[in-house]
Design a protein around this motif. Structure first.
Motif, short mmCIF file in Angstrom:
data_model
loop_
_atom_site.label_atom_id
_atom_site.label_comp_id
_atom_site.label_asym_id
_atom_site.label_seq_id
_atom_site.Cartn_x
_atom_site.Cartn_y
_atom_site.Cartn_z
N TYR A 55 0.85 -1.18 0.00
CA TYR A 55 0.00 0.00 0.00
C TYR A 55 0.89 1.23 0.00
N GLY A 56 0.32 2.35 -0.37
CA GLY A 56 1.14 3.55 -0.47
C GLY A 56 0.49 4.77 0.12
N LEU A 57 1.33 5.77 0.29
CA LEU A 57 0.89 7.12 0.61
C LEU A 57 1.26 7.99 -0.59
N VAL A 58 0.42 8.93 -0.91
CA VAL A 58 0.70 9.88 -1.98
C VAL A 58 1.70 10.90 -1.43
N ARG A 80 -5.23 1.40 -3.35
CA ARG A 80 -4.01 1.03 -2.65
C ARG A 80 -3.29 2.22 -2.04
N PHE A 81 -3.84 3.44 -2.20
CA PHE A 81 -3.25 4.62 -1.55
C PHE A 81 -4.13 5.00 -0.38
N LEU A 82 -3.52 5.05 0.81
CA LEU A 82 -4.29 5.16 2.05
C LEU A 82 -4.08 6.47 2.80
N GLY A 83 -3.42 7.43 2.20
CA GLY A 83 -3.18 8.71 2.86
C GLY A 83 -2.12 9.48 2.11
N VAL A 84 -1.53 10.47 2.79
CA VAL A 84 -0.58 11.39 2.16
C VAL A 84 0.68 11.50 3.01
N LYS A 85 1.81 11.63 2.32
CA LYS A 85 3.09 11.94 2.95
C LYS A 85 3.44 13.37 2.58
#
Length: 169
Positions: free
Chosen positions: A20-23, A44-49
């Motif tokens: 999974y990833g963060l944007v 598959r993107f669960l939030g932000v960095k």
């Protein structure tokens, strides 16, 4: 997974089962909000960095607010690099957290290797129940124990920051 290259991140999360990833968002870039929102529609993107140190802005700068508002509305977290002057000090990130009380804010590295910033990160999490601490790059195991005691075990998150830090730390 949250490399600065979001297209690379997309390929990784689509190719690696269970990834999974963060944007990685940079609100200083024109069109970045729309690009971030498009990726946040990906399952598959669960939030932000956010990495204000590398990208050159303060965490509570008004340019961050549109993205923070969307994340709060969607119930998605933001992970903010924490522990380096001038852009990623715990108190600056706390300003963002206080501006958006429905936004789950993760202090990446929980202050990193400076005990003043580590202590401040724990204080910020203790004061704000929607703030979490992430442990990568933070070498003081006694401070992790203190964070668990003061903020609670559900608000201290393991992180490796691989390949930048050895997991043993």
């Amino acid at each position: 997974v949250f490399p600065p290259d979001n297209e690379y991140g997309r390929r990784v999360v689509e190719d690696v089962p269970g990834a999974y990833g963060l944007v990685w968002a940079n609100p200083r870039l024109p069109g970045d909000l729309d690009a971030a929102l498009e990726l946040l529609d990906h399952p598959r993107f669960l939030g932000v960095k956010l990495h204000p140190l590398l990208d050159g802005y303060h965490p509570n700068d008004p340019i961050v607010h549109p993205l923070a508002g969307v994340l709060a509305e969607r119930g998605l977290p933001v992970l903010v690099h924490c522990g380096h002057p001038i852009f990623t000090l715990p108190w600056s990130i706390e300003e963002l957290a206080r501006s958006f009380p429905a936004l789950r804010v993760v202090l990446g590295h929980m202050g990193h290797g400076n005990v003043v910033y580590i202590n401040a990160s724990i204080d910020v999490a203790e004061r704000n129940p929607h703030v979490y601490l992430e442990t990568s790059g933070m070498p003081m195991h006694t401070k992790i124990r203190e964070a668990v005691r003061r903020a609670g075990p559900g608000r201290v998150l393991y992180g490796s920051d691989a390949p930048f830090h050895h997991p043993e730390v």
